[in-house]
Design an enzyme around this catalytic site. Structure first.
Site, PDB file in Angstrom:
ATOM      1  N   SER A 179      11.011  -1.599  -1.362  1.00  0.00           N
ATOM      2  CA  SER A 179      12.428  -1.302  -1.580  1.00  0.00           C
ATOM      3  C   SER A 179      13.162  -2.352  -2.412  1.00  0.00           C
ATOM      4  O   SER A 179      14.310  -2.678  -2.120  1.00  0.00           O
ATOM      5  CB  SER A 179      13.135  -1.069  -0.242  1.00  0.00           C
ATOM      6  OG  SER A 179      12.547   0.034   0.432  1.00  0.00           O
ATOM      7  N   GLY A 193       9.378   2.191   0.425  1.00  0.00           N
ATOM      8  CA  GLY A 193       9.978   3.518   0.316  1.00  0.00           C
ATOM      9  C   GLY A 193      10.964   3.842   1.433  1.00  0.00           C
ATOM     10  O   GLY A 193      11.367   4.990   1.587  1.00  0.00           O
ATOM     11  N   LYS A 253       3.383   5.404  -8.814  1.00  0.00           N
ATOM     12  CA  LYS A 253       2.746   6.235  -7.775  1.00  0.00           C
ATOM     13  C   LYS A 253       2.447   7.637  -8.324  1.00  0.00           C
ATOM     14  O   LYS A 253       2.206   7.781  -9.511  1.00  0.00           O
ATOM     15  CB  LYS A 253       3.619   6.272  -6.510  1.00  0.00           C
ATOM     16  CG  LYS A 253       3.946   4.859  -6.013  1.00  0.00           C
ATOM     17  CD  LYS A 253       4.532   4.839  -4.631  1.00  0.00           C
ATOM     18  CE  LYS A 253       4.845   3.397  -4.240  1.00  0.00           C
ATOM     19  NZ  LYS A 253       5.359   3.275  -2.887  1.00  0.00           N
ATOM     20  N   HIS A 298      -3.395  -1.043  -2.475  1.00  0.00           N
ATOM     21  CA  HIS A 298      -2.048  -0.651  -2.061  1.00  0.00           C
ATOM     22  C   HIS A 298      -2.093  -0.077  -0.642  1.00  0.00           C
ATOM     23  O   HIS A 298      -3.041   0.614  -0.272  1.00  0.00           O
ATOM     24  CB  HIS A 298      -1.471   0.374  -3.033  1.00  0.00           C
ATOM     25  CG  HIS A 298      -0.014   0.603  -2.818  1.00  0.00           C
ATOM     26  ND1 HIS A 298       0.463   1.422  -1.818  1.00  0.00           N
ATOM     27  CD2 HIS A 298       1.073   0.075  -3.425  1.00  0.00           C
ATOM     28  CE1 HIS A 298       1.781   1.396  -1.841  1.00  0.00           C
ATOM     29  NE2 HIS A 298       2.182   0.592  -2.808  1.00  0.00           N
ATOM     30  N   GLU A 317      -0.692   2.359   0.681  1.00  0.00           N
ATOM     31  CA  GLU A 317      -0.852   3.822   0.780  1.00  0.00           C
ATOM     32  C   GLU A 317      -2.318   4.201   0.724  1.00  0.00           C
ATOM     33  O   GLU A 317      -2.762   5.126   1.405  1.00  0.00           O
ATOM     34  CB  GLU A 317      -0.024   4.502  -0.328  1.00  0.00           C
ATOM     35  CG  GLU A 317       1.458   4.492   0.029  1.00  0.00           C
ATOM     36  CD  GLU A 317       2.410   4.412  -1.151  1.00  0.00           C
ATOM     37  OE1 GLU A 317       1.990   4.648  -2.304  1.00  0.00           O
ATOM     38  OE2 GLU A 317       3.594   4.084  -0.914  1.00  0.00           O
ATOM     39  N   ASN A 371       5.312   0.414 -10.081  1.00  0.00           N
ATOM     40  CA  ASN A 371       4.258   1.294  -9.576  1.00  0.00           C
ATOM     41  C   ASN A 371       4.836   2.703  -9.507  1.00  0.00           C
ATOM     42  O   ASN A 371       5.619   3.012  -8.624  1.00  0.00           O
ATOM     43  CB  ASN A 371       3.841   0.785  -8.187  1.00  0.00           C
ATOM     44  CG  ASN A 371       2.866   1.704  -7.492  1.00  0.00           C
ATOM     45  OD1 ASN A 371       2.320   2.629  -8.107  1.00  0.00           O
ATOM     46  ND2 ASN A 371       2.629   1.446  -6.209  1.00  0.00           N
ATOM     47  N   GLU A 405       3.544  -6.730   0.380  1.00  0.00           N
ATOM     48  CA  GLU A 405       4.362  -5.538   0.587  1.00  0.00           C
ATOM     49  C   GLU A 405       4.320  -5.137   2.056  1.00  0.00           C
ATOM     50  O   GLU A 405       3.390  -4.456   2.489  1.00  0.00           O
ATOM     51  CB  GLU A 405       3.823  -4.379  -0.256  1.00  0.00           C
ATOM     52  CG  GLU A 405       3.816  -4.657  -1.743  1.00  0.00           C
ATOM     53  CD  GLU A 405       3.783  -3.352  -2.537  1.00  0.00           C
ATOM     54  OE1 GLU A 405       4.744  -3.115  -3.276  1.00  0.00           O
ATOM     55  OE2 GLU A 405       2.830  -2.576  -2.394  1.00  0.00           O
TER      56      GLU A 405
END
Ligand code: PGA
Length: 254
Positions: free
Chosen positions: A213, A173, A11, A95, A97, A9, A167
């Site tokens: 991560s 991250g 991003k 996702h 985010e 991904n 996730e």
């Protein structure tokens, strides 16, 4: 019997020139891979160019989002039909985010999942709890709502073209990966949810990726877990060498 899947991904990263360079490097490094499915998800503006570069390689293309309508007055959105048209085989939906920054709900995510599957795209549905939710004991409740909400109204046939990515938000991250045991526990719980919603065959066949991560130095331990069938990789997918090493994880269990 579940083919491993490693997805990158990207991003909001990479200009067109940078995306081209990374795609070319991956095609070169991964040309011989047959035992693992590989997907990369660049930004919308790079999809067309990357599609051309990876056309004759084992690497497939995904978008990072879509809108649950084919066409219409939806300024700024992109439909699954258009993603297919530009060469995508898959799309990432839900996702964290987008859930956090853009307020996407399970209901809206479910509309996208259904539209993307109807259009013939493979769906990577993301779920995962925040640190607060984990620490306050709500993790299983949150995962249940996300899995049931995201998969609402789907048939077992549609599930064959859908992958779930677990996730944990606190691991994305941050460099803090879930331990192998924490990840396995969540994956096994999610597989149980899929069995409850559908049937044992569907849940046994459903691939569940871990994300948060994932790096070259922790992928082998994660992939050795019974219910971890692949990885959704953010930061480490921006570097051809790291991503290729992740794709070539230690296959002892697989
Ligand atoms: P990360 O991102 O690998 O940079 O933690 C994973 C993801 O958000 O998909």
């Amino acid at each position: 019997m579940r083919k491993p899947l490693i997805a990158g991904n990207w991003k909001l990263n990479k200009t067109l020139a940078e995306a081209e360079a990374l795609a070319k490097a991956l095609v070169k490094e991964l040309a011989d891979v047959t035992d693992t499915e590989i997907i990369i998800a660049p930004v919308f503006t790079a999809l067309g160019r990357v599609a051309e570069i990876i056309a004759d390689s084992p690497v497939s293309l995904a978008a990072q989002n879509c809108y649950p309508q084919e066409t219409g007055a939806f300024t700024g959105e992109v439909s699954p039909l258009m993603l297919k048209d530009i060469g995508c085989q898959a799309v990432i939906i839900g996702h964290s985010e987008r859930r956090q920054l853009l307020g996407e709900t399970n209901q809206f995510i479910n509309l996208k999942v259904k539209k993307a599957l109807e259009t013939g795209l493979q769906v990577i549905l993301c779920v995962g709890e925040t640190l607060d939710q984990r620490e306050s004991g709500e993790m299983l409740e949150v995962l249940t709502a996300q899995v049931k909400g995201g998969l609402a109204d789907l048939s077992p046939e549609q599930m064959t073209n859908l992958v779930i990515a677990y996730e944990p938000v606190w691991a994305i991250g941050t460099g803090k990966t879930a331990s192998n045991e924490q990840a396995q526990e969540a994956h096994s719980f999610i597989r149980g949810l899929v069995q409850g919603l559908f049937d044992p065959d569907t849940s046994t066949a459903c691939r569940i990726l871990y994300g948060g991560s994932v790096k070259p130095d922790n992928v082998d331990g994660l992939m050795a877990q019974d219910d971890i069938d692949g990885a959704l990789v953010g930061g480490a997918s921006l570097n051809a060498e790291d991503f290729s090493r992740i794709v070539r994880f230690n296959k002892n269990r697989h």
